[in-house]
Design a protein around this motif. Structure first.
Motif, short mmCIF file in Angstrom:
data_model
loop_
_atom_site.label_atom_id
_atom_site.label_comp_id
_atom_site.label_asym_id
_atom_site.label_seq_id
_atom_site.Cartn_x
_atom_site.Cartn_y
_atom_site.Cartn_z
N LEU A 18 -26.54 -49.60 20.93
CA LEU A 18 -27.40 -48.44 20.82
C LEU A 18 -27.45 -48.01 19.07
O LEU A 18 -28.29 -47.84 18.73
N LEU A 19 -26.19 -48.34 18.46
CA LEU A 19 -25.94 -48.26 16.93
C LEU A 19 -26.57 -49.36 16.24
O LEU A 19 -27.04 -49.26 15.05
N GLY A 20 -26.70 -50.59 16.77
CA GLY A 20 -27.27 -51.91 16.17
C GLY A 20 -26.10 -52.28 15.04
O GLY A 20 -26.43 -52.64 13.92
N LEU A 21 -24.81 -51.91 15.39
CA LEU A 21 -23.57 -52.07 14.38
C LEU A 21 -22.32 -52.64 15.37
O LEU A 21 -22.43 -52.43 16.18
N SER A 22 -21.80 -53.55 14.55
CA SER A 22 -20.31 -54.01 15.11
C SER A 22 -19.49 -53.22 14.50
O SER A 22 -19.15 -53.03 13.50
N PRO A 23 -18.40 -52.65 15.41
CA PRO A 23 -17.24 -52.08 15.02
C PRO A 23 -16.42 -52.68 14.17
O PRO A 23 -15.96 -53.74 14.28
N THR A 24 -15.42 -51.99 13.53
CA THR A 24 -14.57 -52.30 12.68
C THR A 24 -13.31 -52.21 13.77
O THR A 24 -12.09 -52.70 13.26
N ARG A 25 -13.15 -51.45 14.55
CA ARG A 25 -12.08 -50.91 15.57
C ARG A 25 -12.59 -50.28 16.89
O ARG A 25 -13.49 -49.49 16.64
N VAL A 26 -11.84 -50.78 17.93
CA VAL A 26 -12.16 -50.19 19.08
C VAL A 26 -10.99 -49.97 20.03
O VAL A 26 -9.80 -50.60 19.50
N ARG A 27 -10.75 -48.84 20.50
CA ARG A 27 -9.58 -48.39 21.45
C ARG A 27 -10.05 -47.75 22.84
O ARG A 27 -10.95 -47.27 22.74
#
Length: 132
Positions: free
Chosen positions: A25-34
């Motif tokens: 959706l954002l076109g970004l890879s996360p730096t952190r997920v939980r």
């Protein structure tokens, strides 16, 4: 953080948030997920159970880039609304500006133009600004 640097982040929260769908959706890879229910151990050894899912994208930038980087973050979003998509219940654009001890810096300033604020509002983002 060094002088003239800050962090700008997108935080997305939801009980059933889909990390992969949010990234698309954002076109970004996360730096952190939980994910909700994840268990982690803090530096003090305490166990913490994640109460709500989290998707985070954080970037270290110069303070004079806040407005342009915020615009870059949302430029890739191709939906009319973020909250309500991919399990997202809450969305935040967070700006953190560290003020060093003994600094004679009494503050900082930046501008988010009306168009950017309007877009953030329509997408469902709250804006959080912290300086300390």
């Amino acid at each position: 953080m060094e002088e003239n640097f800050c962090s700008i982040s997108l935080y997305l929260y939801g009980d059933n948030i889909s990390h992969d769908e949010v990234s698309k959706l954002l076109g970004l890879s996360p730096t952190r997920v939980r994910s909700r229910g994840d268990v982690r151990v803090t530096s003090s050894g305490s166990k913490v159970v994640q109460k709500i899912g989290l998707w985070e994208y954080r970037k270290r930038i110069y303070t004079n880039e806040i407005s342009s980087r915020a615009a870059d973050f949302i430029a890739g979003i191709n939906h009319s609304k973020v909250v309500g998509q991919a399990g997202i219940e809450k969305a935040e654009l967070d700006v953190f500006v560290p003020l060093g001890e003994g600094d004679d810096q009494n503050g900082f300033s930046f501008e988010l133009h009306a168009g950017l604020l309007a877009t953030l509002s329509v997408l469902g983002f709250d804006v959080i600004i912290t300086a300390r």
